[in-house]
Design an enzyme around this catalytic site. Structure first.
Site, short mmCIF file in Angstrom:
data_model
loop_
_atom_site.label_atom_id
_atom_site.label_comp_id
_atom_site.label_asym_id
_atom_site.label_seq_id
_atom_site.Cartn_x
_atom_site.Cartn_y
_atom_site.Cartn_z
CG ASP A 293 38.15 41.77 40.92
OD1 ASP A 293 39.33 41.98 41.19
OD2 ASP A 293 37.77 40.94 40.08
CG ASP A 570 35.52 37.88 38.06
OD1 ASP A 570 36.49 38.13 38.80
OD2 ASP A 570 35.55 38.02 36.83
CG ASP A 574 37.87 38.63 43.48
OD1 ASP A 574 38.81 39.39 43.74
OD2 ASP A 574 37.47 38.42 42.32
#
Length: 828
Positions: A293, A570, A574
């Site tokens: 990410d 985070d 996600d």
């Protein structure tokens, strides 16, 4: 509202109405002790101990000492790791803002009680069943229902614990706690929603399953043969049977695995990495695809506003506009010269409209006064724009990861939205998109500020929306990101950078961070079918405009293509992908939902810790693989020797105390010491295959040597003492040779361990001769033992090379042989 008083809180605590966590990160002390002592093999060893004591062979009960030491070591190591991990878990425990006695406090979710008033906002997980009193939220209940849709929640609506807030903020009253709500169960289900596949665990379970099936009937048959056919007394029959069964039990293998994983978690804990599932250390070491990410992983998760641009731009004929100019203008520094931007000096150049910029500043001030979003973008905007409150609010349009825009409707001036051009103008605005792409190519994130005179009724885009300005933001790349990306690329791990931002911007940031093939990017909004998704994950390295559902789909698609996938993240967007990945890593600075579901939490949110996690996984798997080979040698040759004794022999050639000496000097002590090595070699998916390939040659050789001694003793010397002595010497010597083969190539540390074990083994055989029931050898047996000890190590090397050659040729042909197929079937 003032919330509960301290007296009311104490009353509820006394009544047990507290939101206690029933699913801690680690096992309790009682669980650790019970799970290390109450095992199948410990129970079997206890039965063998009772049998040996009943027949009066007390010296042969010494094997229990090794079992006791193994169990105590395992308990101590796990408790040591538990204390460290529990301390670290406090750093990542979920906290909630609660209102008590008119003051706001931030407390652990486990200290919440019934009727507490709490405040929730985007990115937080609902800690207990609650009812909204004030405010509005959008929540995702995917951990409860599996459905990823965001649901609106208004005053009076109930919230389920375990769901997480994606937009808005609200004051809520807790209605259930502890076992009465979903909190503890959902946290557990979130982590165990999909049991993470571990080849190490599967392989060890396969070995133990087979041994558990054959060990009891073989022991019974051996006792029956000795007592009823050979005519031995009950004492000798029991002692021989116990010796055979002890040889089959890999008593230290489970312990060694548990200790290796626990020590791996402990070492990572010392490096500020919290392991929430032990076997994920091994899984990450096998990962061949790592999905990153962008925000919070490659970048610091912080942003800054580099420039504000009015739209549409006003041009003159001086030089071309660039992101560098826009930033320079914002900083009031000199812009690039005409010669640097244009060869003829006649290209168009955008001119600032001070009045328009001032208008945008005013609008942004009012938007930020009503938008309560808590994220990196919102923080950067608040740091740049001064808050204003001179526009009368109609309603707020909070940001959500699905809509990818936010804003507000004002009664007199209409609706203002800010977001990406693709989402504010889904039907297309080519001129604006082209203008934004110029900034995006230079790694800038572009937010469009748009206005419509119409006041929309909900969160939908109003009619007549027109762009009025651009906000140019940049991500701050982590200092350690380039080195970490380079490490994974050097290890052959395919990297995929995934983000909800513009793919061109993400590509530019990935390129700045040093990602290989960063120019291979795709806009996820163009991926509409499963076939397109499968093709995209195989080709592209950078993905932009990705929705939470698409992140999950990407992970599934990669897994369907036989990849082992790790996912870092985070944010709440996600969570779906983290839950699906083979191994999930969350940043401690991230959302509660991401931390609760992740296998690993980076406590200082330091991406540079990733290589250390991989290395610890490799260390664990490599050391256990070689150690498992040594344990399996004893198991295989004990099984073969039992079968030979049942069908051909008169007496089993070992006593329990002799097997204990061999196990300690050739298996237990050296494998434990050698497991401390830092072996960071790459691993593959052939754990069981390598274990058998290393164990089989030595096991067959030892069996052949012992059988040769048995035949000579039975037909020539007719002496059990001589049989025991010759077999112990030959077996111990061959085991040492097997150590050299399995742990090749030998370094100084390995040589010291192996040669020390040889000295201890033969020293014990001489010093403890009477205790071990060892006798003298006649000249003919000495010659036989000498020949066997001379040529058997060569035979081990020859068989090992032969098997590895067959395996290599099968790999070259690209076909799975019968042996490989059998091992794979066994593992599954």
């Amino acid at each position: 509202m003032t919330g509960l008083t301290n007296e009311e809180v104490q009353e509820r605590i006394a009544q047990g109405q507290v939101n206690n966590n029933e699913n801690p990160n680690t096992r309790t002390y009682k669980q650790i002790i019970l799970e290390n002592t109450l095992t199948f093999f410990n129970f079997l060893n206890l039965v063998l101990l009772v049998l040996v004591l009943l027949v009066g062979s007390y010296k042969n009960s010494m094997f229990v000492g090794i079992i006791f030491i193994n169990t105590v070591i395992g308990i101590i190591q796990e408790i040591r790791a538990k204390k460290t991990i529990d301390k670290l878990a406090i750093l990542t425990e979920s906290k909630t803002v609660v209102l008590r006695e008119g003051k706001k406090w931030k407390i652990s979710t486990e200290k919440l009680v019934v009727d507490d008033l709490i405040f929730l906002k985007a990115g937080e997980q609902v800690p207990a069943d609650a009812k909204i009193l004030e405010g509005n939220l959008e929540v995702n209940e995917s951990l409860l229902t599996g459905e990823a849709d965001n649901l609106p929640k208004n005053p009076g609506d109930e919230l389920f614990s375990g769901s997480f807030v994606t937009a808005g903020q609200a004051c809520c009253q807790i209605i259930h706690v502890g076992s009465d709500n979903y909190a503890s169960r959902i946290t557990s289900e979130a982590k165990e929603f999909k049991r993470h596949n571990s080849e190490l665990r599967n392989s060890l379970n396969a070995i133990l399953k087979v041994i558990s099936i054959i060990i009891v009937p073989l022991g019974a048959m051996l006792f029956y043969k000795q007592y009823y056919f050979v005519g031995d007394n009950i004492r000798d029959s029991v002692v021989n049977m116990v010796a055979a069964v002890l040889g089959m039990i890999p008593e230290g293998l489970v312990l060694l695995t548990s200790v290796a994983l626990t020590l791996g978690a402990l070492k990572l804990a010392q490096k500020k990495t919290l392991v929430q599932e032990l076997y994920c250390i091994e899984t990450l070491a096998r990962v061949d695809t790592l999905c990153l990410d962008k925000t919070g992983t490659i970048t610091e998760g912080t942003m800054c506003v580099e420039a504000v641009e009015s739209y549409p731009p006003v041009y003159d004929e001086t030089s071309a506009v660039s992101a560098s100019e826009a930033i320079a203008k914002e900083d009031e520094s000199s812009i690039l010269s005409q010669e640097e931007n244009s060869e003829d000096g006649t290209e168009e150049h955008s001119q600032e409209d001070p009045a328009k910029i001032q208008e945008i500043e005013h609008i942004m001030g009012n938007l930020l006064s009503v938008l309560k979003d808590q994220n990196a973008t919102a923080d950067a905007l608040r740091a740049r724009f001064k808050v204003s409150q001179d526009m009368e609010l109609d309603h707020v349009i909070p940001f959500s990861s699905d809509r990818k825009y936010s804003g507000a409707a004002f009664k007199d001036t209409g609706t203002y939205l800010m977001g990406a051009v693709q989402f504010l103008f889904p039907e297309g605005n080519p001129q604006l998109a082209e203008y934004c792409s110029g900034f995006a190519k230079e790694g800038l994130r572009v937010l469009v500020v748009a206005h419509s005179e119409n006041v929309n009724e909900g969160t939908e885009i109003p009619a007549g929306l027109e762009p009025i300005g651009l906000l140019l933001l940049t991500d701050v790349i982590r200092a350690e990101a380039p080195d970490t990306l380079a490490y994974f690329e050097s290890q052959g791990v395919d990297l995929k950078v995934i983000s909800g931002d513009d793919p061109v911007t993400v590509s530019a940031i990935a390129r700045r961070a040093g990602l290989k093939n960063a120019e291979q990017y795709v806009d996820a909004t163009t991926i509409t079918t499963q076939e397109q998704m499968d093709e995209a994950v195989a080709i592209y390295s950078v993905f932009g405009r990705v929705t939470p559902q698409q992140k999950q789909a990407m992970v599934k698609s990669l897994q369907a293509q036989k990849h082992t996938v790790a996912m870092t993240g985070d944010g709440v967007n996600d969570v779906l992908a983290l839950k699906e990945a083979d191994c999930s890593i969350a940043m401690a600075e991230g959302s509660d939902a991401a931390k609760n579901i992740a296998n690993v939490v980076l406590l200082d949110s330091n991406f540079a810790a990733m290589p250390e996690i991989v290395n610890q996984g490799r260390r664990v798997v490599n050391n256990i693989r070689t150690a498992a080979s040594m344990f399996l040698i004893k198991t295989i040759f004990s099984v073969l020797l039992s079968l030979i004794t049942i069908f051909f022999g008169d007496s089993y050639p070992f006593e329990p105390i002799q097997m204990s000496l061999i196990s300690a000097c050739a298996v237990g002590i050296p494998t434990f010491l050698l497991a401390q090595e830092n072996n960071y070699e790459k691993i593959d998916h052939t754990f069981l295959r390598h274990v058998f390939m290393n164990a089989f040659p030595a096991a067959v050789t030892i069996t052949g040597c012992v059988f040769s001694v048995m035949l000579v003793c039975q037909n020539v010397y007719h002496s059990n003492a001589m049989l025991n002595t010759a077999c112990v010497l030959v077996t111990g010597w061959n085991y040492m040779a097997a150590l050299k083969t399995v742990y090749a190539p030998l370094n100084t540390y390995r040589k010291v361990i192996i040669y020390s074990m040889q000295v201890i083994f033969f020293g014990a055989a001489v010093i403890l001769q009477n205790l071990l029931t060892l006798g003298s050898l006649e000249f003919g047996m000495i010659i036989l033992v000498f020949l066997l000890m001379t040529f058997s190590p060569i035979l081990i090397d020859v068989i090992t090379a032969w098997i590895k050659n067959i395996y290599s040729r099968s790999l070259d042909k690209g076909e799975q042989g019968k042996f490989a197929a059998f091992i794979d079937k066994l593992r599954k």
